[in-house]
Write an enzyme that holds these catalytic residues in place. Structure first.
Site, mmCIF file in Angstrom:
data_model
loop_
_atom_site.group_PDB
_atom_site.id
_atom_site.type_symbol
_atom_site.label_atom_id
_atom_site.label_comp_id
_atom_site.label_asym_id
_atom_site.label_seq_id
_atom_site.Cartn_x
_atom_site.Cartn_y
_atom_site.Cartn_z
ATOM 1 N N GLU A 189 2.902 4.494 10.492
ATOM 2 C CA GLU A 189 2.262 5.557 9.660
ATOM 3 C C GLU A 189 1.455 6.314 10.189
ATOM 4 O O GLU A 189 0.356 6.915 9.691
ATOM 5 C CB GLU A 189 1.981 5.024 8.164
ATOM 6 C CG GLU A 189 2.967 4.287 7.361
ATOM 7 C CD GLU A 189 2.506 3.683 6.252
ATOM 8 O OE1 GLU A 189 1.243 3.893 5.668
ATOM 9 O OE2 GLU A 189 3.045 2.801 5.480
ATOM 10 N N GLU A 297 9.346 0.110 5.833
ATOM 11 C CA GLU A 297 8.543 -0.344 4.573
ATOM 12 C C GLU A 297 9.091 0.739 3.538
ATOM 13 O O GLU A 297 9.240 1.942 3.612
ATOM 14 C CB GLU A 297 7.278 0.085 4.728
ATOM 15 C CG GLU A 297 6.380 -0.965 5.395
ATOM 16 C CD GLU A 297 5.135 -0.759 5.476
ATOM 17 O OE1 GLU A 297 4.437 -0.393 4.464
ATOM 18 O OE2 GLU A 297 4.154 -0.862 6.462
#
Length: 373
Positions: A189, A297
């Protein structure tokens, strides 16, 4: 042989060989079990996706540390095929605590391997040059990437941290004598701003330098040969060009992924077309470059949608031109009444999850056969 067939078959064979040669791990010295895992994940992704759950066997809704337990197994009779763990406890703690964490994680990885499952590793890395954890805090955090890359003031400190990770990786010896392969997914991320390695806290070149040095040091200097390296931004891209903005190059990455909660129901917002588009971008780039792809995810906190597994997740993933080796949902907290992403006994979401489990497209641990051979 009929020459006509020879000239038809030969190009096909050469193309097949080229693809096979192209689809190599970035570590030429990777163990045979690591190569087998890479190849088998690639083959399985033609028709299936492995289901994963973060911290699944370490703890769950209302429990912690029970042997051979997971909320998923309690609901459907099998652990997830992919178990997520985290190296967060290897920094920012006392040496004694780090030692305990290493042993705890080592056992978890080996137990998963012995059962035939797969481990993926995240790294919520405590800021190594300022107080505070992995989250960016304006009043506290320092932009550590510039400090720990080659030439930075804290580079030697980073080398010591990598040595610690390398020693742990090389301790993952299973009873059969083999080193257990794992999927290592650092600095995830990175396209957001919430972590200290995020987009606003380092330049493109600094991030690429960090990635390349990390891989190079672990692989070439420290001799870690049981890692599959995974690259996973969040969902803040809408084109291949945006996805690749901080990509270090295909010689530095084995697996391409994305984390995406925002399009999948977070805060009641669904944009399945956007989720499909993003997975197609990841899948297409992986395919043409001989890499694995994964939905690294996702999830819906509290599972407030009773049909989320089939009407949302499977609807997205079973689209044409999407080929993912696994999908991982986030953790089930031990104490929180709302922070969970997989059903637990008694949860009303179970019938939908059972249907998801029974779909031939999804693979759980019980479905895996010789994935390391």
């Amino acid at each position: 042989m009929n020459l006509k067939y020879f000239f038809i078959i030969l190009p096909m064979l050469l193309v097949g060989q080229a693809i096979a040669q192209q689809r190599n791990l970035i570590d030429p010295l990777a163990t045979k079990e690591t190569k087998a895992l890479f190849d088998n994940l690639y083959k399985l992704s033609e028709k299936h996706t492995l289901f994963g759950h973060q911290h699944a066997t370490e703890y769950g809704h209302g429990w912690s540390g029970d042997a051979d337990r997971s909320d998923v197994k309690s609901v459907v009779g099998s652990h997830p095929a992919v178990i997520g763990i985290d190296l967060s406890g290897l920094t920012g703690q006392s040496e004694a605590q780090i030692g305990k964490t290493k042993e705890h994680l080592r056992k978890n990885v080996i137990d998963t391997y012995n059962r035939g499952g797969v481990t993926t590793i995240a790294w919520h890395f405590s800021n190594p040059v300022s107080e505070g954890d992995f989250y960016w805090k304006d009043s506290v955090s320092l932009p550590a990437v510039g400090y720990i890359i080659p030439g930075g003031k804290a580079h030697d400190k980073y080398i010591k941290i990598l040595n610690d990770i390398a020693d742990w990786a090389k301790s993952l010896k299973a009873p059969d004598g083999n080193l257990v392969p794992v999927i290592f997914r650092p600095y995830h991320e990175f396209d957001g701003d919430w972590f200290w390695w995020g987009k606003s806290h380092c330049t493109v070149d600094e991030f690429k330098s960090l990635w390349k040095f990390t891989v190079s040091y672990l692989r070439d200097t420290a001799g870690v040969h049981n890692f599959i390296y995974a690259f996973s931004p969040d969902n803040l891209f809408n084109s291949e060009q945006q996805y690749l903005e901080r990509f270090p190059g295909k010689e530095w990455v084995d697996m391409l992924g994305t984390d995406n909660y925002g399009d999948m129901g977070r805060d009641g917002k669904y944009n399945l077309d956007a989720a499909i588009k993003k997975l197609r971008i990841v899948s297409a780039y992986a395919q043409k470059n001989g890499k694995l792809a994964a939905f690294t995810e996702t999830g819906l906190e509290s599972l407030t949608n009773p049909n989320w597994w089939n009407d949302v997740l499977l609807k997205v993933m079973k689209n044409d031109k999407i080929r993912m080796s696994y999908v991982l949902v986030w953790r089930n907290d031990t104490k929180s009444a709302t922070h969970f992403y997989a059903p637990y006994p008694g949860h009303p979401n179970i019938p939908d999850f059972q249907k998801f489990y029974n779909d031939p497209y999804t693979l759980f641990e019980k479905d895996l056969k010789d994935i390391y051979k």
